[in-house]
Write a protein that holds these residues in place. Structure first.
Motif, PDB file in Angstrom:
ATOM      1  N   PRO A 164      34.731  32.094  40.836  1.00  0.00           N
ATOM      2  CA  PRO A 164      35.728  32.044  39.553  1.00  0.00           C
ATOM      3  C   PRO A 164      36.971  32.901  40.489  1.00  0.00           C
ATOM      4  CG  PRO A 164      34.120  33.922  39.030  1.00  0.00           C
ATOM      5  CD  PRO A 164      33.658  33.209  40.355  1.00  0.00           C
ATOM      6  N   TRP A 165      37.046  33.241  41.621  1.00  0.00           N
ATOM      7  CA  TRP A 165      38.269  33.830  42.196  1.00  0.00           C
ATOM      8  C   TRP A 165      39.111  32.847  42.725  1.00  0.00           C
ATOM      9  CZ3 TRP A 165      38.453  39.011  42.040  1.00  0.00           C
ATOM     10  CH2 TRP A 165      37.399  39.621  41.659  1.00  0.00           C
ATOM     11  N   LEU A 166      39.889  32.394  41.488  1.00  0.00           N
ATOM     12  CA  LEU A 166      40.945  31.468  41.827  1.00  0.00           C
ATOM     13  C   LEU A 166      42.477  32.152  41.889  1.00  0.00           C
ATOM     14  CD1 LEU A 166      39.544  28.623  39.405  1.00  0.00           C
ATOM     15  CD2 LEU A 166      39.309  28.914  41.782  1.00  0.00           C
ATOM     16  N   LEU A 167      43.468  31.349  41.914  1.00  0.00           N
ATOM     17  CA  LEU A 167      44.692  32.221  42.194  1.00  0.00           C
ATOM     18  C   LEU A 167      44.878  33.234  41.216  1.00  0.00           C
ATOM     19  CD1 LEU A 167      47.417  32.024  43.722  1.00  0.00           C
ATOM     20  CD2 LEU A 167      48.216  30.353  41.914  1.00  0.00           C
ATOM     21  N   ASP A 168      45.054  32.985  39.836  1.00  0.00           N
ATOM     22  CA  ASP A 168      45.424  34.359  38.978  1.00  0.00           C
ATOM     23  C   ASP A 168      44.491  35.418  39.276  1.00  0.00           C
ATOM     24  OD1 ASP A 168      47.194  32.401  38.150  1.00  0.00           O
ATOM     25  OD2 ASP A 168      46.581  32.564  36.038  1.00  0.00           O
ATOM     26  N   ALA A 169      43.267  35.184  39.365  1.00  0.00           N
ATOM     27  CA  ALA A 169      42.294  36.366  39.613  1.00  0.00           C
ATOM     28  C   ALA A 169      42.435  36.949  40.927  1.00  0.00           C
ATOM     29  CB  ALA A 169      40.850  35.932  39.603  1.00  0.00           C
ATOM     30  N   LEU A 170      42.891  36.145  41.939  1.00  0.00           N
ATOM     31  CA  LEU A 170      43.275  36.947  43.274  1.00  0.00           C
ATOM     32  C   LEU A 170      44.590  37.679  43.108  1.00  0.00           C
ATOM     33  CD1 LEU A 170      42.329  34.124  45.500  1.00  0.00           C
ATOM     34  CD2 LEU A 170      41.112  36.218  45.186  1.00  0.00           C
ATOM     35  N   VAL A 171      45.576  37.218  42.449  1.00  0.00           N
ATOM     36  CA  VAL A 171      46.879  37.854  42.259  1.00  0.00           C
ATOM     37  C   VAL A 171      46.518  39.239  41.518  1.00  0.00           C
ATOM     38  CG1 VAL A 171      49.113  37.861  41.317  1.00  0.00           C
ATOM     39  CG2 VAL A 171      48.291  35.665  42.222  1.00  0.00           C
ATOM     40  N   ALA A 172      45.898  39.080  40.324  1.00  0.00           N
ATOM     41  CA  ALA A 172      45.571  40.256  39.511  1.00  0.00           C
ATOM     42  C   ALA A 172      44.725  41.441  40.482  1.00  0.00           C
ATOM     43  CB  ALA A 172      44.636  40.023  38.505  1.00  0.00           C
ATOM     44  N   ALA A 173      43.627  40.902  41.403  1.00  0.00           N
ATOM     45  CA  ALA A 173      43.172  41.591  42.221  1.00  0.00           C
ATOM     46  C   ALA A 173      43.938  42.282  43.086  1.00  0.00           C
ATOM     47  CB  ALA A 173      42.050  41.005  42.964  1.00  0.00           C
ATOM     48  N   GLY A 174      45.081  41.410  43.946  1.00  0.00           N
ATOM     49  CA  GLY A 174      45.998  42.211  44.605  1.00  0.00           C
ATOM     50  C   GLY A 174      46.955  43.056  44.108  1.00  0.00           C
ATOM     51  N   ASP A 175      47.340  42.783  42.950  1.00  0.00           N
ATOM     52  CA  ASP A 175      48.250  43.705  42.137  1.00  0.00           C
ATOM     53  C   ASP A 175      47.619  45.018  41.965  1.00  0.00           C
ATOM     54  OD1 ASP A 175      50.268  41.753  41.960  1.00  0.00           O
ATOM     55  OD2 ASP A 175      50.188  41.441  39.859  1.00  0.00           O
ATOM     56  N   HIS A 176      46.222  44.783  41.789  1.00  0.00           N
ATOM     57  CA  HIS A 176      45.570  46.140  41.589  1.00  0.00           C
ATOM     58  C   HIS A 176      45.647  47.193  43.083  1.00  0.00           C
ATOM     59  CE1 HIS A 176      42.109  49.046  40.723  1.00  0.00           C
ATOM     60  NE2 HIS A 176      41.700  48.864  41.884  1.00  0.00           N
ATOM     61  N   CYS A 177      45.210  46.587  44.048  1.00  0.00           N
ATOM     62  CA  CYS A 177      45.451  47.004  45.341  1.00  0.00           C
ATOM     63  C   CYS A 177      46.695  47.633  45.690  1.00  0.00           C
ATOM     64  CB  CYS A 177      45.118  46.097  46.806  1.00  0.00           C
ATOM     65  SG  CYS A 177      43.461  45.282  46.339  1.00  0.00           S
ATOM     66  N   VAL A 178      47.796  46.973  45.300  1.00  0.00           N
ATOM     67  CA  VAL A 178      49.014  47.789  45.490  1.00  0.00           C
ATOM     68  C   VAL A 178      49.668  48.314  44.448  1.00  0.00           C
ATOM     69  CG1 VAL A 178      49.508  45.677  47.220  1.00  0.00           C
ATOM     70  CG2 VAL A 178      50.450  45.711  44.933  1.00  0.00           C
ATOM     71  N   LYS A 179      49.207  48.669  43.440  1.00  0.00           N
ATOM     72  CA  LYS A 179      49.718  49.415  42.124  1.00  0.00           C
ATOM     73  C   LYS A 179      49.864  50.757  42.565  1.00  0.00           C
ATOM     74  CE  LYS A 179      45.751  50.491  39.606  1.00  0.00           C
ATOM     75  NZ  LYS A 179      45.095  50.256  38.095  1.00  0.00           N
ATOM     76  N   ARG A 180      50.771  51.612  41.859  1.00  0.00           N
ATOM     77  CA  ARG A 180      50.900  52.926  41.948  1.00  0.00           C
ATOM     78  C   ARG A 180      50.442  53.501  40.634  1.00  0.00           C
ATOM     79  NH1 ARG A 180      56.627  54.898  42.839  1.00  0.00           N
ATOM     80  NH2 ARG A 180      55.491  56.909  43.362  1.00  0.00           N
ATOM     81  N   PRO A 181      49.239  54.132  40.721  1.00  0.00           N
ATOM     82  CA  PRO A 181      48.369  54.458  39.298  1.00  0.00           C
ATOM     83  C   PRO A 181      49.281  55.711  38.672  1.00  0.00           C
ATOM     84  CG  PRO A 181      46.730  54.493  41.113  1.00  0.00           C
ATOM     85  CD  PRO A 181      48.275  54.516  41.702  1.00  0.00           C
ATOM     86  N   TRP A 182      49.503  55.502  37.325  1.00  0.00           N
ATOM     87  CA  TRP A 182      49.949  56.440  36.567  1.00  0.00           C
ATOM     88  C   TRP A 182      48.966  57.594  36.350  1.00  0.00           C
ATOM     89  CZ3 TRP A 182      54.424  58.401  35.094  1.00  0.00           C
ATOM     90  CH2 TRP A 182      54.484  59.014  33.851  1.00  0.00           C
ATOM     91  N   THR A 183      49.595  59.112  36.557  1.00  0.00           N
ATOM     92  CA  THR A 183      48.619  60.125  36.803  1.00  0.00           C
ATOM     93  C   THR A 183      48.627  60.908  35.476  1.00  0.00           C
ATOM     94  OG1 THR A 183      50.087  61.533  37.705  1.00  0.00           O
ATOM     95  CG2 THR A 183      48.582  60.280  39.144  1.00  0.00           C
ATOM     96  N   GLY A 184      49.663  60.479  34.489  1.00  0.00           N
ATOM     97  CA  GLY A 184      49.875  61.622  33.583  1.00  0.00           C
ATOM     98  C   GLY A 184      51.286  62.495  33.825  1.00  0.00           C
TER      99      GLY A 184
END
Length: 298
Positions: A164-184
């Motif tokens: 099930p790793w189709l385009l939208d899932a791969l983009v979401a996974a890629g977005d997770h890799c490059v995100k800047r997490p909010w720490t509070g």
């Protein structure tokens, strides 16, 4: 009356390998005593071990493969040349999985993925997917004490799996890799970048998922804090509304301005995706304050 089983050697890890038990000086017959449970071939654990969810303690959901961290450590000790990879590494890195992942009967996506060096002998273990390739040392790291592929290499490996790793899932996974997490207290640095993902893809000459990876990279963006936020952005684009800016400050002149998950500045429209953590009273109060801030500025 049966005798109490002999105590296990204190140096024995849990779970442990049969070879570790015998190397510690205990007889192989000790495995037949009722206080031990066989987890899989060659891997045992004490039955009276306290039952708890070790993944919660690590801040992770339960994985599709249903093995505890100690069980994975035992597998890696049994196969010293192997590295946890693909979906098993994705879980450890916190990469979001596609909706419905692992729910089909006899779904191999619930198995543990191990990558062995190219040319290694075939390994047969129940519910283990064995991959063989030459992993550069720079693409191997440790997460929670477990030997795994790096974040970038893990994402690249996911691109080779297909459904099930189709385009939208791969983009979401890629977005997770490059995100800047909010720490509070602000945004933490990203663990990866679009460029580091791309260089990992391009470093592989013969690679089954290269086309899927390059296609997904065209849509990966910094700023999505969750998979639903990625899905919202892609749905807006698919509907012909154009691409919104992400984590957009409502008032760029105010250093304390709240951010919109997505925004169309030209029409002064902010969009927020309120996930499960927005159910708390404290978060709802912050959300109401944010909404008033937006309304006061049109």
């Amino acid at each position: 009356m049966s005798r109490m089983p002999a105590p296990l050697p204190p140096s024995l890890p849990s779970p442990f390998l049969v070879s570790e038990l015998t190397d510690a000086g205990a007889p192989a017959g000790r495995l037949r005593r009722a206080d031990l449970a066989r987890l899989e071939r060659g891997v045992y654990a004490c039955r009276d071990t306290e039952v708890h969810d070790p993944w919660t303690a690590l801040g992770l959901p339960a994985p599709p493969h249903h093995r505890a961290p100690g069980h994975l450590r035992a597998l890696l000790r049994a196969h010293p040349a192997a590295v946890l990879s693909h979906e098993t590494a994705a879980h450890l890195h916190g990469i979001p999985f596609p909706a419905g992942h692992g729910q089909a009967a006899h779904d191999r996506s619930t198995w543990v993925h191990l990558t062995f060096p190219a040319g290694s002998p075939r390994t047969r273990r129940p519910e283990v997917v064995a991959h063989r390739c030459q992993l550069p040392e720079a693409q191997v790291t440790h997460v929670h004490g477990l030997r795994v592929t790096t974040l970038e290499r893990t994402w690249v490996d996911l691109c080779s799996l297909g459904h099930p790793w189709l385009l939208d899932a791969l983009v979401a996974a890629g977005d997770h890799c490059v995100k800047r997490p909010w720490t509070g207290f602000g945004r933490a640095p990203a663990l990866a970048s679009v460029d580091s993902l791309r260089s990992t893809v391009e470093s592989l000459r013969k690679y089954k998922g290269k086309g899927a990876a390059l296609q997904a990279l065209e849509h990966v963006r910094v700023g999505a804090d969750s998979a639903p936020e990625t899905e919202m952005r892609l749905a807006l684009i698919d509907a012909g509304l154009g691409e919104p800016s992400l984590q957009h400050p409502i008032d760029p002149t105010d250093p304390w301005s709240p951010e919109a998950d997505a925004a169309y500045e030209d029409i002064k429209t902010a969009l927020q995706y309120d996930g499960w953590h927005h159910r708390s009273r404290e978060q709802q109060a912050r959300d109401a304050s944010r909404d008033r801030y937006c309304q006061e500025r049109g």
